[in-house]
Structures are given as structure tokens and as C-alpha cells.
Design a protein around this motif. Structure first.
Motif, PDB file in Angstrom:
ATOM      1  N   GLU A 272      40.119 -24.929 -74.424  1.00  0.00           N
ATOM      2  CA  GLU A 272      41.377 -24.271 -74.772  1.00  0.00           C
ATOM      3  C   GLU A 272      41.175 -23.418 -75.996  1.00  0.00           C
ATOM      4  O   GLU A 272      40.606 -23.859 -76.985  1.00  0.00           O
TER       5      GLU A 272
ATOM      6  N   GLY B  59      44.852 -20.361 -74.737  1.00  0.00           N
ATOM      7  CA  GLY B  59      44.780 -20.223 -73.287  1.00  0.00           C
ATOM      8  C   GLY B  59      43.594 -21.054 -72.828  1.00  0.00           C
ATOM      9  O   GLY B  59      43.185 -21.988 -73.511  1.00  0.00           O
TER      10      GLY B  59
ATOM     11  N   PHE C 164      39.548 -28.216 -62.497  1.00  0.00           N
ATOM     12  CA  PHE C 164      40.649 -29.164 -62.643  1.00  0.00           C
ATOM     13  C   PHE C 164      40.647 -30.267 -61.580  1.00  0.00           C
ATOM     14  O   PHE C 164      41.131 -31.362 -61.820  1.00  0.00           O
ATOM     15  N   VAL C 165      40.141 -29.944 -60.391  1.00  0.00           N
ATOM     16  CA  VAL C 165      40.011 -30.946 -59.324  1.00  0.00           C
ATOM     17  C   VAL C 165      38.708 -30.643 -58.608  1.00  0.00           C
ATOM     18  O   VAL C 165      38.522 -29.533 -58.123  1.00  0.00           O
TER      19      VAL C 165
ATOM     20  N   GLU D  49      49.636 -19.000 -62.557  1.00  0.00           N
ATOM     21  CA  GLU D  49      49.342 -19.858 -63.699  1.00  0.00           C
ATOM     22  C   GLU D  49      47.947 -19.561 -64.249  1.00  0.00           C
ATOM     23  O   GLU D  49      47.762 -19.346 -65.444  1.00  0.00           O
TER      24      GLU D  49
ATOM     25  N   HIS E 130      46.578 -23.956 -75.103  1.00  0.00           N
ATOM     26  CA  HIS E 130      47.238 -23.456 -73.913  1.00  0.00           C
ATOM     27  C   HIS E 130      48.717 -23.153 -74.229  1.00  0.00           C
ATOM     28  O   HIS E 130      49.294 -22.200 -73.730  1.00  0.00           O
TER      29      HIS E 130
ATOM     30  N   GLN F  90      54.231 -30.385 -66.821  1.00  0.00           N
ATOM     31  CA  GLN F  90      53.133 -29.763 -67.565  1.00  0.00           C
ATOM     32  C   GLN F  90      52.821 -30.477 -68.890  1.00  0.00           C
ATOM     33  O   GLN F  90      51.917 -30.077 -69.596  1.00  0.00           O
TER      34      GLN F  90
ATOM     35  N   GLU G  34      45.649 -34.274 -67.700  1.00  0.00           N
ATOM     36  CA  GLU G  34      45.140 -33.077 -68.364  1.00  0.00           C
ATOM     37  C   GLU G  34      45.062 -31.912 -67.379  1.00  0.00           C
ATOM     38  O   GLU G  34      45.488 -30.796 -67.676  1.00  0.00           O
ATOM     39  N   ALA G  35      44.540 -32.195 -66.186  1.00  0.00           N
ATOM     40  CA  ALA G  35      44.436 -31.143 -65.165  1.00  0.00           C
ATOM     41  C   ALA G  35      45.820 -30.614 -64.791  1.00  0.00           C
ATOM     42  O   ALA G  35      46.030 -29.407 -64.689  1.00  0.00           O
TER      43      ALA G  35
ATOM     44  N   HIS H 242      48.427 -30.628 -66.600  1.00  0.00           N
ATOM     45  CA  HIS H 242      48.938 -29.879 -67.754  1.00  0.00           C
ATOM     46  C   HIS H 242      48.622 -28.386 -67.609  1.00  0.00           C
ATOM     47  O   HIS H 242      49.445 -27.532 -67.881  1.00  0.00           O
ATOM     48  N   PHE H 243      47.420 -28.090 -67.140  1.00  0.00           N
ATOM     49  CA  PHE H 243      47.013 -26.686 -67.003  1.00  0.00           C
ATOM     50  C   PHE H 243      47.545 -26.057 -65.714  1.00  0.00           C
ATOM     51  O   PHE H 243      47.996 -24.923 -65.724  1.00  0.00           O
ATOM     52  N   VAL H 244      47.418 -26.788 -64.628  1.00  0.00           N
ATOM     53  CA  VAL H 244      47.859 -26.252 -63.331  1.00  0.00           C
ATOM     54  C   VAL H 244      48.648 -27.353 -62.609  1.00  0.00           C
ATOM     55  O   VAL H 244      48.067 -28.193 -61.923  1.00  0.00           O
ATOM     56  N   PRO H 245      49.969 -27.355 -62.772  1.00  0.00           N
ATOM     57  CA  PRO H 245      50.784 -28.449 -62.222  1.00  0.00           C
ATOM     58  C   PRO H 245      50.529 -28.748 -60.743  1.00  0.00           C
ATOM     59  O   PRO H 245      50.585 -29.898 -60.321  1.00  0.00           O
ATOM     60  N   GLU H 246      50.201 -27.707 -59.956  1.00  0.00           N
ATOM     61  CA  GLU H 246      50.020 -27.907 -58.506  1.00  0.00           C
ATOM     62  C   GLU H 246      48.866 -28.841 -58.166  1.00  0.00           C
ATOM     63  O   GLU H 246      48.832 -29.391 -57.065  1.00  0.00           O
ATOM     64  N   VAL H 247      47.906 -29.044 -59.068  1.00  0.00           N
ATOM     65  CA  VAL H 247      46.801 -29.939 -58.705  1.00  0.00           C
ATOM     66  C   VAL H 247      47.298 -31.375 -58.538  1.00  0.00           C
ATOM     67  O   VAL H 247      46.578 -32.233 -58.042  1.00  0.00           O
TER      68      VAL H 247
END
Ligand code: ATP
Ligand code: MG
Ligand code: ZN
Lengths: 255, 131
Positions: free
Chosen positions: A78, A81, A99-100, A118, B2, B36, B95-96, B98-103
Motif C-alpha cells: 500500500e 493506493g 488477493f485470491v 476498484e 489505500h 471494505q 485484508e483481501a 478490504h482492497f477488492v470487496p468482490e473477492v
């Protein structure tokens, strides 16, 4: 009272730094978009400064694999951003795999739209050219990208096809619909050609539509061996691509 | 952070509205979705800093109110609805998200039918309301 999505402004600001955005697309799956995107990144990084990569294949990102990155070692950094992951000094990547990694990411249309916005709103790129790997087809991801890019207006689509009959049939459909819109095409990139006859099939098709033929990546046995750092070793086999792509880009950017 | 990127986008959105002309004072509500898990203090601090700069630079006045919105989900397969508070998520998943809620679609399932196919009904992310 109106609600406004602040990501739209953030996305625009982040994309404005690019002098060129190259989405790599094909209506048919498995033709080599991801491999071509990774190879193109290496090709372009020879001439242009830092190249940024965005894996927009959201439900099954694989670009990092071809680039030789292990998602487990990819760390979220971070800094006002999120920073893309460094592939080498000249390449950087943003991918949902950050992230996944262990699971598929099941997403419906609205989610796809949200993820793209996003990521593009928070990613702090340092490149001047952005390559985007996309999933196969012509659906939510593509439509959302085309919408976003229409407001930045410096994108050139690269279409990928193999000489396979169904792939050619599919790419023709894609070309026809794209030509009806105001989008610009960099050209058609062939992949997995094994003969000059294969190349000819693709080349003659592109000429029918007045589009530039960028050349073909040959079929390579055990291509996994070229993933990662070895991709650079493949460049000598695709010298012709380098010249054509640079020509197409320079025409567009007016260099 | 972020949160800074979000704050920048929010202030930029207001400045863009101002540039459209005719308006010098903005009364806004920043709605922050629970999903988020935004750090409120950081966001508030960033917004305050950036707001002062924008006010001076563009000769406008901005009033900001920050409010929270609860996250709610609805299963697209069986129709069940639930809240974020009803489930538990590991820290790395948080944490994930937080950055991209859709995950969250990879990490959470419908508590009733186990499907990953659900809708984030509310409390997803950040948006701005002009009052
Ligand atoms: N030139 C090539 N020679 C041999 N194999 C290749 C070549 N290009 C790609 N492949 C292999 O073909 C398969 C499909 O390639 P790739 O994943 O790049 O296609 P794609 O178009 O991105 O697929 P998808 O539509 O699923 O995203 C992969 O296993 C890849 O390693
Ligand atoms: Mg792919
Ligand atoms: Zn259910």
C-alpha cells in the motif's frame, strides 16, 4: 440528492498517465491471449520504458503464472493506493491473484464491473504503456473496459487468433462487430502457427478487413519451459513481431 | 495507504463537480460500506488534509459528513439473506476483501445452501452523496 461513485474520477486520473493502452482480446478461449500478452510485454519493454500489465481475466487470472510469478510471494504493497507487483525492472502487474489465488473467483456481471473499477481506481502504476489480458468472449469485462477506455481514448485493441477454423470464424465475428464501433485496432496477432500456410490463412483474413497483420507466434512444444524469465529467450524467434507491433504503435502515437 | 487513494478519488469527484461550474459550496455525505473495513481515522484524516488543499486551490467550500453502511448479502440461489456480522472471516481474507470487496465470493458461502453465488446488497464500498 445524487450518489456519485468516486472511483470513476480515480480511475481516470490513474489511466491518464498512459500514452497507450492495449487490451488483448479474442472471442474464442484458449487461443493464447495470456501467453501473447506476456510475450508482448517483454517485446515492448525492449523499446519503451516500464510496461504495466493488468490481468482482467478476473475469475481465473493466469497472467502471473506465464510471467513466472508465484502468487504466494506476491505481496500487497500500500502506498496511497496499491502498488502493482514488480515482474522485473521494466514490467509490473496488477492481478486479482494478488488477493485470491487458491480458489476461482465466482463473479456476476455487476461484480465484474465493480472489480475492474476498484482495481483501476486504486492501482498506482509507474508504466507508460498498459497491456490488458482479457477473458475469452465479449461480455461484461470487455464491455466495461471498452466503456472506461472510451473516456481515456488512447487504446488500441490487439486481437489474437490461431489458424484453427473455429478460431478464425470467431475472430471474424469479433472484427466485424468492433469495426462497427469507434474502437481502434492495432491488428491481428496469430498464435500457434506451424506452417506458412497457417500464417497465410490468418494474414489473408486480416487483409479482407483492412486490418494490420502483426505476425504469428509459432507453435512451441512444451511452452511452459518459456514461462517466466525464459520468455525473453523467445524474443529472437519473434523478431518480425517486434517490428510490426512497434510500427503499429508508432503510427498510432504519431512518433 | 489505500484509504488515501479513496480520499483522493472522493475529493477529485467534488472538484470535478465544481469545475462543471456554478457551484462553490458542497454539502456531501461520504458513505462507507462495512465490507471494505475502511480505517475511519485514516480516511477522515486524509479527507481533511485533501479537502483543505482543494478548497484553497479551487476557491470552494466543502462540508463532509462520513457515515457507515452495514454489509448485507442475499443468496442468488436460495434467497437467504444475512449480514457480515453473522459470519467469520480469517484476517488474510479480510485484508483481501478490504482492497477488492468482490473477492468475498471466493471466501464466503451462503450460510443456508453453501452457494458462492450471492449478491452484496449493501455496504460494499464507498460512495459520495451530494446533499
Ligand atoms: N505459441 C504456443 N505454442 C504452444 N502452446 C501455446 C502457445 N501459446 C499458448 N500456448 C498454450 O496454449 C494454452 C492456452 O494459452 P493461453 O492460456 O495463453 O490462452 P488464452 O487465450 O489466454 O486462454 P483463455 O481464453 O482461457 O484465457 C496454454 O496451455 C498455453 O501455454
Ligand atoms: Mg487467458
Ligand atoms: Zn443460498
Amino acid at each position: 440528492m445524487t450518489a456519485i461513485d468516486p472511483r470513476i474520477a480515480g480511475m481516470k486520473r490513474n489511466l491518464e498517465r498512459f500514452k497507450l493502452i492495449l487490451p488483448v482480446m479474442s472471442p474464442k478461449g484458449g487461443v493464447g491471449k495470456t501467453f501473447a500478452t506476456a510475450l508482448l510485454a517483454h517485446i515492448l519493454s525492449r523499446k519503451y520504458e516500464c510496461i504495466s500489465l493488468f490481468d482482467a481475466d478476473l475469475t481465473n487470472p493466469t497472467l502471473h503464472v506465464v510471467l513466472g510469478l508465484n502468487a504466494k510471494n506476491m505481496k500487497i504493497i500500500e502506498e496511497r493506493g496499491v502498488k502493482p507487483v514488480k515482474v522485473n525492472e521494466r514490467l509490473e502487474l496488477m492481478s486479482l491473484a494478488l488477493f485470491v489465488d487458491e480458489y476461482s473467483i465466482p463473479l456476476r456481471g455487476k461484480d465484474v464491473e465493480n472489480v475492474i473499477k476498484e482495481l483501476l481506481a486504486v492501482t498506482r502504476w509507474s508504466g507508460r504503456i498498459l497491456l490488458i489480458d482479457t477473458p475469452p468472449g465479449f461480455s461484461d469485462t470487455h464491455l466495461e473496459l471498452l466503456k472506461i477506455l472510451s473516456s481515456v481514448s488512447k487504446s488500441l485493441i490487439i486481437l489474437v487468433t490461431t489458424p484453427n477454423y473455429i478460431a478464425l470464424k470467431s475472430i471474424e465475428r469479433g472484427i466485424k462487430i468492433l469495426l462497427l464501433e469507434s474502437v481502434k485496432l492495432a491488428g491481428i496477432l496469430g498464435n500457434m502457427c506451424v506452417s506458412t500456410e497457417d500464417e497465410f490463412k490468418i494474414e489473408s483474413m486480416t487483409h479482407r478487413y483492412g486490418i494490420m497483420y502483426l505476425g504469428c507466434i509459432p507453435y512451441v512444444d512444451r511452452i511452459e519451459n518459456y514461462f517466466g524469465l525464459n520468455l525473453a529467450n523467445m524474443l529472437k524467434h519473434v523478431e518480425h513481431l517486434y517490428n510490426n507491433i512497434v510500427k503499429s504503435i508508432d503510427n498510432f502515437t504519431g512518433v | 495507504m489505500h484509504e488515501w487513494a479513496l480520499a483522493e478519488s472522493i475529493i477529485l469527484t467534488i472538484v470535478n463537480e465544481a469545475k462543471k461550474g456554478g457551484r462553490y459550496s458542497f454539502d456531501t455525505e461520504v458513505v462507507v460500506g462495512e465490507l471494505q473495513s475502511i480505517d475511519f481515522e485514516t480516511l477522515e484524516y486524509a479527507l481533511r488534509e485533501l479537502k483543505t488543499i482543494a478548497e484553497q486551490e479551487h476557491n470552494i467550500s466543502i462540508k463532509l459528513k462520513i457515515s457507515r453502511e452495514r454489509a448485507q448479502f442475499k443468496c442468488s440461489r436460495c434467497g437467504f439473506t444475512w449480514r457480515l456480522a453473522d459470519i467469520e472471516l480469517a484476517d488474510d481474507m479480510k485484508e483481501a476483501v478490504h482492497f477488492v470487496p468482490e473477492v468475498i465470493h471466493s471466501y464466503m458461502q451462503c450460510p443456508r445452501c453453501k452457494s458462492h453465488d450471492f449478491e452484496i446488497v449493501s455496504g460494499r464500498g464507498v460512495y459520495v452523496r451530494f446533499i
